[in-house]
Design a protein around this motif. Structure first.
Motif, PDB file in Angstrom:
ATOM      1  N   VAL A  71       5.490 -12.381  29.573  1.00  0.00           N
ATOM      2  CA  VAL A  71       4.538 -12.634  28.954  1.00  0.00           C
ATOM      3  C   VAL A  71       4.152 -11.980  27.674  1.00  0.00           C
ATOM      4  CG1 VAL A  71       1.995 -13.090  29.103  1.00  0.00           C
ATOM      5  CG2 VAL A  71       3.368 -13.899  30.951  1.00  0.00           C
ATOM      6  N   GLU A  72       3.911 -12.505  26.586  1.00  0.00           N
ATOM      7  CA  GLU A  72       3.732 -11.716  25.318  1.00  0.00           C
ATOM      8  C   GLU A  72       2.338 -11.922  24.718  1.00  0.00           C
ATOM      9  OE1 GLU A  72       4.091  -8.761  23.687  1.00  0.00           O
ATOM     10  OE2 GLU A  72       6.244  -9.192  24.056  1.00  0.00           O
ATOM     11  N   GLU A  73       2.049 -11.153  23.962  1.00  0.00           N
ATOM     12  CA  GLU A  73       0.636 -11.382  22.996  1.00  0.00           C
ATOM     13  C   GLU A  73       0.891 -10.982  21.643  1.00  0.00           C
ATOM     14  OE1 GLU A  73      -4.251  -9.964  23.053  1.00  0.00           O
ATOM     15  OE2 GLU A  73      -2.472  -8.293  23.498  1.00  0.00           O
ATOM     16  N   TYR A  74       0.445 -11.834  20.622  1.00  0.00           N
ATOM     17  CA  TYR A  74       0.874 -11.981  19.447  1.00  0.00           C
ATOM     18  C   TYR A  74      -0.217 -11.641  18.595  1.00  0.00           C
ATOM     19  CZ  TYR A  74       4.938 -13.914  21.276  1.00  0.00           C
ATOM     20  OH  TYR A  74       6.358 -14.166  22.012  1.00  0.00           O
ATOM     21  N   ARG A  75      -0.283 -10.908  17.555  1.00  0.00           N
ATOM     22  CA  ARG A  75      -1.230 -10.706  16.332  1.00  0.00           C
ATOM     23  C   ARG A  75      -0.727 -11.360  15.215  1.00  0.00           C
ATOM     24  NH1 ARG A  75      -1.847  -6.012  14.613  1.00  0.00           N
ATOM     25  NH2 ARG A  75      -0.035  -5.195  15.558  1.00  0.00           N
ATOM     26  N   PHE A  76      -1.717 -12.020  14.487  1.00  0.00           N
ATOM     27  CA  PHE A  76      -1.376 -12.345  13.079  1.00  0.00           C
ATOM     28  C   PHE A  76      -2.169 -11.495  12.003  1.00  0.00           C
ATOM     29  CE2 PHE A  76      -1.609 -15.650  16.395  1.00  0.00           C
ATOM     30  CZ  PHE A  76      -0.321 -15.982  16.518  1.00  0.00           C
ATOM     31  N   GLU A  77      -1.431 -11.545  10.735  1.00  0.00           N
ATOM     32  CA  GLU A  77      -1.711 -10.988   9.643  1.00  0.00           C
ATOM     33  C   GLU A  77      -1.303 -11.719   8.466  1.00  0.00           C
ATOM     34  OE1 GLU A  77      -0.403  -6.768   9.377  1.00  0.00           O
ATOM     35  OE2 GLU A  77      -1.544  -6.245  11.317  1.00  0.00           O
ATOM     36  N   VAL A  78      -2.031 -12.060   7.560  1.00  0.00           N
ATOM     37  CA  VAL A  78      -1.719 -12.649   6.360  1.00  0.00           C
ATOM     38  C   VAL A  78      -1.637 -11.583   5.290  1.00  0.00           C
ATOM     39  CG1 VAL A  78      -2.425 -14.577   4.557  1.00  0.00           C
ATOM     40  CG2 VAL A  78      -3.236 -14.671   6.913  1.00  0.00           C
ATOM     41  N   VAL A  79      -0.277 -11.658   4.535  1.00  0.00           N
ATOM     42  CA  VAL A  79       0.120 -11.050   3.563  1.00  0.00           C
ATOM     43  C   VAL A  79       0.137 -11.644   2.229  1.00  0.00           C
ATOM     44  CG1 VAL A  79       1.197  -9.264   5.007  1.00  0.00           C
ATOM     45  CG2 VAL A  79       2.612 -11.182   4.301  1.00  0.00           C
ATOM     46  N   GLY A  80      -0.170 -10.814   1.223  1.00  0.00           N
ATOM     47  CA  GLY A  80       0.015 -11.741  -0.282  1.00  0.00           C
ATOM     48  C   GLY A  80      -1.328 -11.705  -0.742  1.00  0.00           C
ATOM     49  N   ALA A  81      -1.495 -12.131  -2.202  1.00  0.00           N
ATOM     50  CA  ALA A  81      -2.604 -12.306  -2.949  1.00  0.00           C
ATOM     51  C   ALA A  81      -3.653 -13.166  -2.360  1.00  0.00           C
ATOM     52  CB  ALA A  81      -2.344 -12.783  -4.423  1.00  0.00           C
ATOM     53  N   CYS A  82      -3.249 -14.039  -1.490  1.00  0.00           N
ATOM     54  CA  CYS A  82      -4.361 -14.754  -0.724  1.00  0.00           C
ATOM     55  C   CYS A  82      -4.853 -14.332   0.437  1.00  0.00           C
ATOM     56  CB  CYS A  82      -3.785 -16.134  -0.546  1.00  0.00           C
ATOM     57  SG  CYS A  82      -2.487 -16.343   0.627  1.00  0.00           S
ATOM     58  N   THR A 120       0.879 -19.512  -5.594  1.00  0.00           N
ATOM     59  CA  THR A 120       0.585 -18.055  -5.186  1.00  0.00           C
ATOM     60  C   THR A 120       1.323 -17.997  -3.819  1.00  0.00           C
ATOM     61  OG1 THR A 120      -1.543 -17.653  -6.037  1.00  0.00           O
ATOM     62  CG2 THR A 120      -0.650 -16.024  -4.341  1.00  0.00           C
ATOM     63  N   PRO A 121       2.439 -17.048  -3.611  1.00  0.00           N
ATOM     64  CA  PRO A 121       3.267 -16.882  -2.328  1.00  0.00           C
ATOM     65  C   PRO A 121       2.400 -16.322  -1.380  1.00  0.00           C
ATOM     66  CG  PRO A 121       4.016 -15.609  -3.997  1.00  0.00           C
ATOM     67  CD  PRO A 121       3.015 -16.275  -4.810  1.00  0.00           C
ATOM     68  N   PHE A 122       2.621 -16.606  -0.103  1.00  0.00           N
ATOM     69  CA  PHE A 122       2.092 -15.983   0.993  1.00  0.00           C
ATOM     70  C   PHE A 122       3.131 -15.543   2.211  1.00  0.00           C
ATOM     71  CE2 PHE A 122       1.274 -20.218   2.031  1.00  0.00           C
ATOM     72  CZ  PHE A 122       1.604 -20.414   3.275  1.00  0.00           C
ATOM     73  N   GLY A 123       2.559 -14.742   3.122  1.00  0.00           N
ATOM     74  CA  GLY A 123       3.508 -14.656   4.142  1.00  0.00           C
ATOM     75  C   GLY A 123       2.431 -14.403   5.372  1.00  0.00           C
ATOM     76  N   ILE A 124       3.013 -14.789   6.676  1.00  0.00           N
ATOM     77  CA  ILE A 124       1.900 -14.715   7.858  1.00  0.00           C
ATOM     78  C   ILE A 124       2.879 -13.612   9.044  1.00  0.00           C
ATOM     79  CG2 ILE A 124       0.916 -15.422   9.924  1.00  0.00           C
ATOM     80  CD1 ILE A 124       0.615 -18.360   8.347  1.00  0.00           C
ATOM     81  N   ARG A 125       2.425 -12.545   9.042  1.00  0.00           N
ATOM     82  CA  ARG A 125       3.183 -11.573   9.743  1.00  0.00           C
ATOM     83  C   ARG A 125       2.746 -11.876  11.411  1.00  0.00           C
ATOM     84  NH1 ARG A 125       1.792  -6.969   7.647  1.00  0.00           N
ATOM     85  NH2 ARG A 125       3.761  -6.898   6.145  1.00  0.00           N
ATOM     86  N   VAL A 126       3.741 -12.143  11.997  1.00  0.00           N
ATOM     87  CA  VAL A 126       3.491 -12.372  13.592  1.00  0.00           C
ATOM     88  C   VAL A 126       3.848 -11.140  14.439  1.00  0.00           C
ATOM     89  CG1 VAL A 126       3.906 -14.016  15.600  1.00  0.00           C
ATOM     90  CG2 VAL A 126       3.601 -14.898  13.220  1.00  0.00           C
ATOM     91  N   VAL A 127       3.260 -10.324  14.995  1.00  0.00           N
ATOM     92  CA  VAL A 127       3.508  -8.910  15.518  1.00  0.00           C
ATOM     93  C   VAL A 127       3.343  -9.205  17.129  1.00  0.00           C
ATOM     94  CG1 VAL A 127       2.985  -6.557  15.522  1.00  0.00           C
ATOM     95  CG2 VAL A 127       2.584  -7.915  13.347  1.00  0.00           C
ATOM     96  N   PRO A 128       4.441  -9.184  17.821  1.00  0.00           N
ATOM     97  CA  PRO A 128       4.261  -9.113  19.214  1.00  0.00           C
ATOM     98  C   PRO A 128       3.615  -7.705  19.691  1.00  0.00           C
ATOM     99  CG  PRO A 128       6.575  -9.511  18.797  1.00  0.00           C
ATOM    100  CD  PRO A 128       5.580  -9.108  17.347  1.00  0.00           C
ATOM    101  N   THR A 129       2.806  -7.699  20.692  1.00  0.00           N
ATOM    102  CA  THR A 129       2.134  -6.497  21.046  1.00  0.00           C
ATOM    103  C   THR A 129       3.020  -5.182  21.743  1.00  0.00           C
ATOM    104  OG1 THR A 129      -0.128  -7.526  21.364  1.00  0.00           O
ATOM    105  CG2 THR A 129       0.137  -5.534  22.226  1.00  0.00           C
ATOM    106  N   SER A 130       3.987  -5.908  22.545  1.00  0.00           N
ATOM    107  CA  SER A 130       4.864  -5.050  23.321  1.00  0.00           C
ATOM    108  C   SER A 130       6.092  -4.539  22.597  1.00  0.00           C
ATOM    109  CB  SER A 130       5.330  -5.567  24.855  1.00  0.00           C
ATOM    110  OG  SER A 130       6.013  -6.857  24.112  1.00  0.00           O
ATOM    111  N   GLU A 131       6.323  -5.305  21.649  1.00  0.00           N
ATOM    112  CA  GLU A 131       7.832  -5.077  20.865  1.00  0.00           C
ATOM    113  C   GLU A 131       7.494  -5.516  19.538  1.00  0.00           C
ATOM    114  OE1 GLU A 131      10.437  -4.030  21.849  1.00  0.00           O
ATOM    115  OE2 GLU A 131      10.269  -3.949  23.731  1.00  0.00           O
ATOM    116  N   GLN A 132       6.881  -4.216  18.658  1.00  0.00           N
ATOM    117  CA  GLN A 132       6.343  -4.473  17.382  1.00  0.00           C
ATOM    118  C   GLN A 132       7.636  -4.485  16.291  1.00  0.00           C
ATOM    119  OE1 GLN A 132       3.431  -1.342  16.169  1.00  0.00           O
ATOM    120  NE2 GLN A 132       1.942  -2.078  17.902  1.00  0.00           N
ATOM    121  N   GLY A 133       8.713  -4.097  16.996  1.00  0.00           N
ATOM    122  CA  GLY A 133       9.871  -4.135  16.097  1.00  0.00           C
ATOM    123  C   GLY A 133      10.445  -5.616  15.920  1.00  0.00           C
TER     124      GLY A 133
END
Length: 483
Positions: A71-82, A120-133
């Motif tokens: 079971v994994e938990e994910y966090r979301f971060e928006v990157v870019g000018a937007c 405008t370009p953008f990205g969504i960073r999906v970060v697993p809580t247990s394995e941030q790499g």
């Protein structure tokens, strides 16, 4: 305690850590790939590009798949000018192994000039809580649609003048794209013309430009009541064909035409004429009689006698032509004037004829030059000797030091205290005038004494051997009257 399905007691070995396995591709930001996979995580966007309208909300789905064994938990971060106006809902997500779920990227571009129109370009960073790499970044592009919004203000709202009125039309571009504004005018009356320095304005987003406005009256008003000319200015933005038309901005203003001759001018002219008449009347009533009275008081008997004596001294002497003289001969029988061979006595000034009036005064002047050597002591010369029965009234003294000598000069009238004591190095030419005359009695002398310490050198001339000073004095010689 319950145990989640598919959860192992030991951490599984990732395929990317096995010897000889192919390493995963490094993550690149804004690569334009809507789907990114890792051994335990897959994130994909439904569309790699999206269009967002300012002031509105646009949702873009993002699918998350947990392909791992825990079971994994994910966090979301928006990157870019937007990132400032974008969020992911929900902000975190927990998934069982093999499950997938969709989150939404919410795009809310503000309706102002801070967010410019365009892609405008953008990205969504999906970060697993247990394995941030194992972070993945699906990427896309958002296109912000342009919108046009303009405002205008007239500065100043009203103007006045006899020849023209001047204003400035300030146009603000509150949209997110450059705009071209066409300027127009509508005069409320036919007696005024409105013109612009430039008919169009090119305005960048979030900026303001000023258009110069001039209002000229059709006819001049020389005098009378001011005339008000209302007018309207219209600013019309140019929009693209695919955009909705924008209503023009209308601004009201007014110009007050003043008469060329101000209303206060007649009153000022009348006031100036009244003052001039008052000054002329004051002159004839007060000042002119006072001047005449002062002139009469200045003509005294002494002044009349002095003027008469001066005229007689300038007239030719009849005795010098060989005729008999009314003055009589000298005591020795000889002629004192030197006409018969006698030697005339030197006199510092010509003596006036004896007046029949007692106490008559005649203008008298005399001069003398004194030379003195350095170290030889002082040298004195007489400028004037008062004859018997007379009193000399000394009123003017002029001393000259043309060579620039150094030393002492003393002018004395025979009294104990000298009249003047001067240092030669302090002056070249100096004159003195006395309101109260200095009286020199009969038999008295006016002398000048020079004590030379250093001989001066004239400009562009050889150095003289002695000091040289001159004295000129003036006054009146008055006949003493018997008591």
């Amino acid at each position: 305690m319950p145990v989640f399905p598919y959860r192992e007691t030991k951490k599984p070995i990732r395929a990317r850590n096995l010897p000889g396995s192919v390493p995963s591709r490094p993550m690149s930001t804004f690569s334009g790939e809507p789907t990114v996979r890792r051994m335990s995580l897959t994130a994909s966007l439904d569309d790699s590009s999206v269009t967002a309208a300012p002031g509105e909300e646009t949702a873009l789905p993002l699918r998350i798949l947990n392909s791992g064994s825990t079971v994994e938990e994910y966090r979301f971060e928006v990157v870019g000018a937007c990132a400032a106006w974008s969020t992911v809902e929900p902000a975190t997500l927990s998934l069982y192994p093999g499950d997938s779920q969709t989150v939404s990227l919410m795009l809310r571009p503000p309706r102002d000039s801070t967010v410019l129109a365009g892609e405008t370009p953008f990205g969504i960073r999906v970060v697993p809580t247990s394995e941030q790499g194992d972070t993945v970044v699906p990427e896309g592009r958002v296109t912000v649609l342009p919108f046009t919004e303009t405002t205008a203000e007239l500065v100043p709202r009203s103007s006045h003048g006899a020849w023209r009125g001047r204003h400035q039309l300030a146009v603000d571009n509150r949209g997110n794209a450059p705009v071209t504004v066409r300027l127009g005018a509508q005069s409320g009356t036919e007696r005024a013309r409105v013109s612009f320095a430039a008919d169009t304005l090119r305005i960048a987003p979030g900026r303001a430009e000023f258009g110069k406005v001039r209002i000229r009256p059709a006819k001049r008003v020389w005098r009378g009541i001011p005339i008000t000319h209302p007018f309207q200015l219209v600013a019309t933005p140019d929009v693209a064909e695919d955009q909705a038309p924008v209503a023009p901005v209308v601004v009201d203003g007014s110009y007050q035409q003043e008469p060329i001759l101000p209303r206060w001018l007649p009153r000022a002219l009348i006031t100036a004429a009244v003052l001039l008449i008052a000054l002329v009347g004051l002159w004839y009533a007060l000042l002119r009689p006072a001047v005449k009275s002062a002139a009469r008081e200045a003509v005294t008997p002494d002044v009349v006698r002095s003027a008469a004596a001066a005229d007689k001294s300038k007239a030719p002497d009849k005795g010098s032509s060989g005729g008999p003289s009314s003055g009589g001969a000298s005591s020795g029988g000889g002629d004192s004037s030197g006409a018969n061979g006698g030697s005339p006595k030197p006199s510092p000034s010509p003596s006036p004829r004896a007046s029949s009036d007692a106490g008559a005064a005649a203008p008298t002047s005399a001069q003398v030059q004194v030379r003195d050597s350095v170290g030889g002591g002082s040298n004195t010369s007489t400028a004037l000797q008062v004859p018997g029965g007379r009193t000399f009234q000394l009123t003017d003294i002029v001393v000259q030091n043309p060579q620039g000598d150094a030393g002492t000069l003393v002018v004395s009238s025979g009294r104990d205290a000298p009249v003047l004591r001067l240092a030669l190095e302090n002056f070249r030419d100096s004159d003195y005038h006395f309101v109260t005359p200095i009286l020199v009695p009969a038999g008295g002398k006016v002398t000048m004494t020079v004590d030379c310490r250093k001989v001066g050198k004239p400009v562009n001339a050889p150095t003289p051997s002695r000091c040289s000073e001159s004295l000129f004095l003036g006054g009146t010689m008055k006949t003493d009257t018997a008591d």
